[in-house]
Motif scaffolding. Structure first.
Motif, PDB file in Angstrom:
ATOM      1  N   SER A  55       0.813  -1.219   0.000  1.00 34.29           N
ATOM      2  CA  SER A  55       0.000   0.000   0.000  1.00 34.29           C
ATOM      3  C   SER A  55       0.847   1.270   0.000  1.00 34.29           C
ATOM      4  O   SER A  55       0.340   2.352  -0.269  1.00 34.29           O
ATOM      5  CB  SER A  55      -0.950   0.017   1.205  1.00 34.29           C
ATOM      6  N   HIS A  56       2.138   1.154   0.277  1.00 36.13           N
ATOM      7  CA  HIS A  56       3.007   2.328   0.322  1.00 36.13           C
ATOM      8  C   HIS A  56       3.174   2.939  -1.065  1.00 36.13           C
ATOM      9  O   HIS A  56       2.798   4.083  -1.288  1.00 36.13           O
ATOM     10  CB  HIS A  56       4.360   1.949   0.929  1.00 36.13           C
ATOM     11  N   CYS A  87       6.193 -15.311   9.822  1.00 34.84           N
ATOM     12  CA  CYS A  87       5.082 -15.327   8.868  1.00 34.84           C
ATOM     13  C   CYS A  87       4.802 -13.917   8.345  1.00 34.84           C
ATOM     14  O   CYS A  87       3.685 -13.416   8.404  1.00 34.84           O
ATOM     15  CB  CYS A  87       3.838 -15.942   9.507  1.00 34.84           C
ATOM     16  N   THR A  88       5.881 -13.282   7.843  1.00 36.37           N
ATOM     17  CA  THR A  88       5.782 -11.938   7.286  1.00 36.37           C
ATOM     18  C   THR A  88       6.478 -11.883   5.930  1.00 36.37           C
ATOM     19  O   THR A  88       7.297 -12.744   5.593  1.00 36.37           O
ATOM     20  CB  THR A  88       6.428 -10.885   8.217  1.00 36.37           C
ATOM     21  N   VAL A  89       6.170 -10.833   5.184  1.00 34.18           N
ATOM     22  CA  VAL A  89       6.870 -10.543   3.936  1.00 34.18           C
ATOM     23  C   VAL A  89       7.283  -9.077   3.972  1.00 34.18           C
ATOM     24  O   VAL A  89       6.515  -8.225   4.414  1.00 34.18           O
ATOM     25  CB  VAL A  89       5.996 -10.841   2.692  1.00 34.18           C
ATOM     26  N   SER A  90       8.509  -8.805   3.523  1.00 34.07           N
ATOM     27  CA  SER A  90       9.005  -7.427   3.446  1.00 34.07           C
ATOM     28  C   SER A  90       8.970  -6.971   2.005  1.00 34.07           C
ATOM     29  O   SER A  90       9.453  -7.671   1.104  1.00 34.07           O
ATOM     30  CB  SER A  90      10.437  -7.340   3.975  1.00 34.07           C
ATOM     31  N   CYS A  91       8.425  -5.800   1.791  1.00 34.33           N
ATOM     32  CA  CYS A  91       8.284  -5.226   0.464  1.00 34.33           C
ATOM     33  C   CYS A  91       9.637  -5.137  -0.239  1.00 34.33           C
ATOM     34  O   CYS A  91      10.634  -4.739   0.366  1.00 34.33           O
ATOM     35  CB  CYS A  91       7.655  -3.841   0.586  1.00 34.33           C
ATOM     36  N   PRO A  92       9.687  -5.465  -1.532  1.00 34.12           N
ATOM     37  CA  PRO A  92      10.952  -5.424  -2.262  1.00 34.12           C
ATOM     38  C   PRO A  92      11.472  -4.008  -2.549  1.00 34.12           C
ATOM     39  O   PRO A  92      12.621  -3.855  -2.919  1.00 34.12           O
ATOM     40  CB  PRO A  92      10.644  -6.154  -3.565  1.00 34.12           C
ATOM     41  N   TRP A  93      10.650  -2.976  -2.372  1.00 32.23           N
ATOM     42  CA  TRP A  93      11.115  -1.621  -2.655  1.00 32.23           C
ATOM     43  C   TRP A  93      11.596  -0.887  -1.417  1.00 32.23           C
ATOM     44  O   TRP A  93      12.687  -0.343  -1.408  1.00 32.23           O
ATOM     45  CB  TRP A  93      10.022  -0.808  -3.339  1.00 32.23           C
ATOM     46  N   HIS A  94      10.787  -0.857  -0.360  1.00 31.47           N
ATOM     47  CA  HIS A  94      11.141  -0.050   0.814  1.00 31.47           C
ATOM     48  C   HIS A  94      11.092  -0.830   2.120  1.00 31.47           C
ATOM     49  O   HIS A  94      11.100  -0.250   3.192  1.00 31.47           O
ATOM     50  CB  HIS A  94      10.245   1.192   0.892  1.00 31.47           C
ATOM     51  N   LEU A  95      10.984  -2.149   2.012  1.00 33.03           N
ATOM     52  CA  LEU A  95      11.074  -3.069   3.143  1.00 33.03           C
ATOM     53  C   LEU A  95       9.967  -2.931   4.180  1.00 33.03           C
ATOM     54  O   LEU A  95      10.147  -3.321   5.329  1.00 33.03           O
ATOM     55  CB  LEU A  95      12.457  -2.990   3.808  1.00 33.03           C
ATOM     56  N   TRP A  96       8.812  -2.395   3.796  1.00 31.58           N
ATOM     57  CA  TRP A  96       7.671  -2.418   4.705  1.00 31.58           C
ATOM     58  C   TRP A  96       7.331  -3.885   4.959  1.00 31.58           C
ATOM     59  O   TRP A  96       7.258  -4.692   4.026  1.00 31.58           O
ATOM     60  CB  TRP A  96       6.466  -1.725   4.083  1.00 31.58           C
ATOM     61  N   THR A  97       7.106  -4.251   6.213  1.00 32.53           N
ATOM     62  CA  THR A  97       6.841  -5.638   6.573  1.00 32.53           C
ATOM     63  C   THR A  97       5.348  -5.860   6.800  1.00 32.53           C
ATOM     64  O   THR A  97       4.715  -5.129   7.562  1.00 32.53           O
ATOM     65  CB  THR A  97       7.630  -6.025   7.836  1.00 32.53           C
ATOM     66  N   TRP A  98       4.807  -6.877   6.143  1.00 29.01           N
ATOM     67  CA  TRP A  98       3.387  -7.206   6.203  1.00 29.01           C
ATOM     68  C   TRP A  98       3.198  -8.568   6.841  1.00 29.01           C
ATOM     69  O   TRP A  98       3.883  -9.530   6.485  1.00 29.01           O
ATOM     70  CB  TRP A  98       2.783  -7.220   4.793  1.00 29.01           C
ATOM     71  N   ASP A  99       2.273  -8.668   7.775  1.00 22.25           N
ATOM     72  CA  ASP A  99       1.916  -9.942   8.397  1.00 22.25           C
ATOM     73  C   ASP A  99       1.092 -10.737   7.389  1.00 22.25           C
ATOM     74  O   ASP A  99       0.067 -10.255   6.897  1.00 22.25           O
ATOM     75  CB  ASP A  99       1.099  -9.675   9.665  1.00 22.25           C
ATOM     76  N   VAL A 104      -1.531  -6.858   8.103  1.00 23.45           N
ATOM     77  CA  VAL A 104      -1.234  -5.616   8.809  1.00 23.45           C
ATOM     78  C   VAL A 104       0.249  -5.269   8.723  1.00 23.45           C
ATOM     79  O   VAL A 104       1.112  -6.133   8.859  1.00 23.45           O
ATOM     80  CB  VAL A 104      -1.667  -5.708  10.297  1.00 23.45           C
ATOM     81  N   ASN A 105       0.520  -3.973   8.510  1.00 19.45           N
ATOM     82  CA  ASN A 105       1.858  -3.416   8.637  1.00 19.45           C
ATOM     83  C   ASN A 105       1.880  -2.750  10.003  1.00 19.45           C
ATOM     84  O   ASN A 105       1.212  -1.739  10.216  1.00 19.45           O
ATOM     85  CB  ASN A 105       2.146  -2.398   7.532  1.00 19.45           C
ATOM     86  N   GLU A 106       2.628  -3.351  10.923  1.00 16.69           N
ATOM     87  CA  GLU A 106       2.606  -2.878  12.306  1.00 16.69           C
ATOM     88  C   GLU A 106       3.061  -1.434  12.443  1.00 16.69           C
ATOM     89  O   GLU A 106       2.504  -0.662  13.220  1.00 16.69           O
ATOM     90  CB  GLU A 106       3.478  -3.783  13.178  1.00 16.69           C
ATOM     91  N   ALA A 107       4.061  -1.021  11.678  1.00 17.49           N
ATOM     92  CA  ALA A 107       4.606   0.333  11.811  1.00 17.49           C
ATOM     93  C   ALA A 107       3.592   1.406  11.418  1.00 17.49           C
ATOM     94  O   ALA A 107       3.486   2.438  12.076  1.00 17.49           O
ATOM     95  CB  ALA A 107       5.871   0.476  10.973  1.00 17.49           C
ATOM     96  N   SER A 108       2.836   1.164  10.353  1.00 17.92           N
ATOM     97  CA  SER A 108       1.899   2.184   9.873  1.00 17.92           C
ATOM     98  C   SER A 108       0.471   1.951  10.352  1.00 17.92           C
ATOM     99  O   SER A 108      -0.356   2.855  10.302  1.00 17.92           O
ATOM    100  CB  SER A 108       1.900   2.211   8.347  1.00 17.92           C
ATOM    101  N   GLY A 109       0.159   0.706  10.736  1.00 12.58           N
ATOM    102  CA  GLY A 109      -1.210   0.368  11.090  1.00 12.58           C
ATOM    103  C   GLY A 109      -2.085   0.083   9.882  1.00 12.58           C
ATOM    104  O   GLY A 109      -3.256  -0.262  10.027  1.00 12.58           O
ATOM    105  N   ARG A 111      -3.495  -1.921   6.531  1.00 13.72           N
ATOM    106  CA  ARG A 111      -3.788  -3.325   6.278  1.00 13.72           C
ATOM    107  C   ARG A 111      -4.068  -3.517   4.798  1.00 13.72           C
ATOM    108  O   ARG A 111      -4.727  -2.683   4.177  1.00 13.72           O
ATOM    109  CB  ARG A 111      -5.014  -3.764   7.083  1.00 13.72           C
ATOM    110  N   ILE A 112      -3.548  -4.611   4.247  1.00 12.32           N
ATOM    111  CA  ILE A 112      -3.892  -4.995   2.883  1.00 12.32           C
ATOM    112  C   ILE A 112      -4.644  -6.321   2.941  1.00 12.32           C
ATOM    113  O   ILE A 112      -4.620  -7.019   3.953  1.00 12.32           O
ATOM    114  CB  ILE A 112      -2.645  -5.079   1.961  1.00 12.32           C
ATOM    115  N   ALA A 113      -5.320  -6.649   1.867  1.00 10.60           N
ATOM    116  CA  ALA A 113      -6.194  -7.818   1.840  1.00 10.60           C
ATOM    117  C   ALA A 113      -5.424  -9.127   1.992  1.00 10.60           C
ATOM    118  O   ALA A 113      -4.315  -9.280   1.475  1.00 10.60           O
ATOM    119  CB  ALA A 113      -6.985  -7.839   0.536  1.00 10.60           C
ATOM    120  N   THR A 114      -6.040 -10.058   2.688  1.00 12.12           N
ATOM    121  CA  THR A 114      -5.564 -11.432   2.768  1.00 12.12           C
ATOM    122  C   THR A 114      -6.664 -12.326   2.218  1.00 12.12           C
ATOM    123  O   THR A 114      -7.840 -11.937   2.186  1.00 12.12           O
ATOM    124  CB  THR A 114      -5.232 -11.845   4.213  1.00 12.12           C
TER     125      THR A 114
END
Length: 128
Positions: A55-56, A87-99, A104-109, A111-114
Motif C-alpha cells: 500500500s506504500h 510469517c511476514t513478507v518485506s516489500c521489495p522496494w522499501h522493506l515495509w513488513t506485512w503480516d 497488517v503493517n505494524e509500523a503504519s497500522g 492493512r492490505i487484503a488477505t
C-alpha cells in the motif's frame, strides 16, 4: 489464513499453483478474477495469500526475496523477503513488513487484503 484440507466450498476456490511450484520462503504473483494476489510458501505445507501490492507505493510483493542485480552497490543483497518464522513478507522496494496472516503493517497500522488458502492434494487454491 491457511488451511491444508479440502473445503466444502471448493467451487469458491481457484487453483493458483501446484505444491512444489513455490519454493519455501518465496512467493508468486497470480491474477484471480482481476485481483492481483501474491501466494507465499512459509514451509511445512503452509501457504498464505495476500494482496500483491504494497500500500506504500504499489510494489509487487511477489518479488520479495529476489536478488538485486546491483547488490554490490546496495545495503542489501535481496529485495525484501519472506520471514517464515514470523510469517511476514518485506516489500521489495522499501522493506515495509506485512503480516501474512492479518495483512497488517505494524509500523503504519495499514492493512492490505488477505485471502483464504487451501491445499487439495497437489493443488494450491485461493478463495476471493
Amino acid at each position: 489464513m491457511t488451511a491444508n484440507d479440502t473445503t466444502d466450498d471448493a467451487d469458491e476456490y481457484t487453483k493458483v499453483a501446484e505444491v512444489g511450484e513455490i519454493p519455501e520462503g518465496r512467493g508468486i504473483g497470480v491474477d484471480v478474477g482481476g485481483i492481483e494476489i501474491a501466494v507465499f510458501n512459509v514451509g511445512d505445507g503452509e501457504y498464505y495469500a495476500i494482496s500483491n501490492r504494497c500500500s506504500h507505493q504499489q510494489a509487487p510483493l511477489c518479488k520479495a526475496g529476489e536478488e538485486k542485480i546491483n547488490a554490490e552497490h546496495t545495503w542489501t543483497k535481496t529485495r525484501g523477503g519472506v520471514n517464515t518464522e514470523e510469517c511476514t513478507v518485506s516489500c521489495p522496494w522499501h522493506l515495509w513488513t506485512w503480516d501474512l496472516e492479518t495483512g497488517v503493517n505494524e509500523a503504519s497500522g495499514q492493512r492490505i487484503a488477505t485471502f483464504d488458502v487451501a491445499v487439495d492434494g497437489e493443488d494450491i487454491l485461493v478463495r476471493i
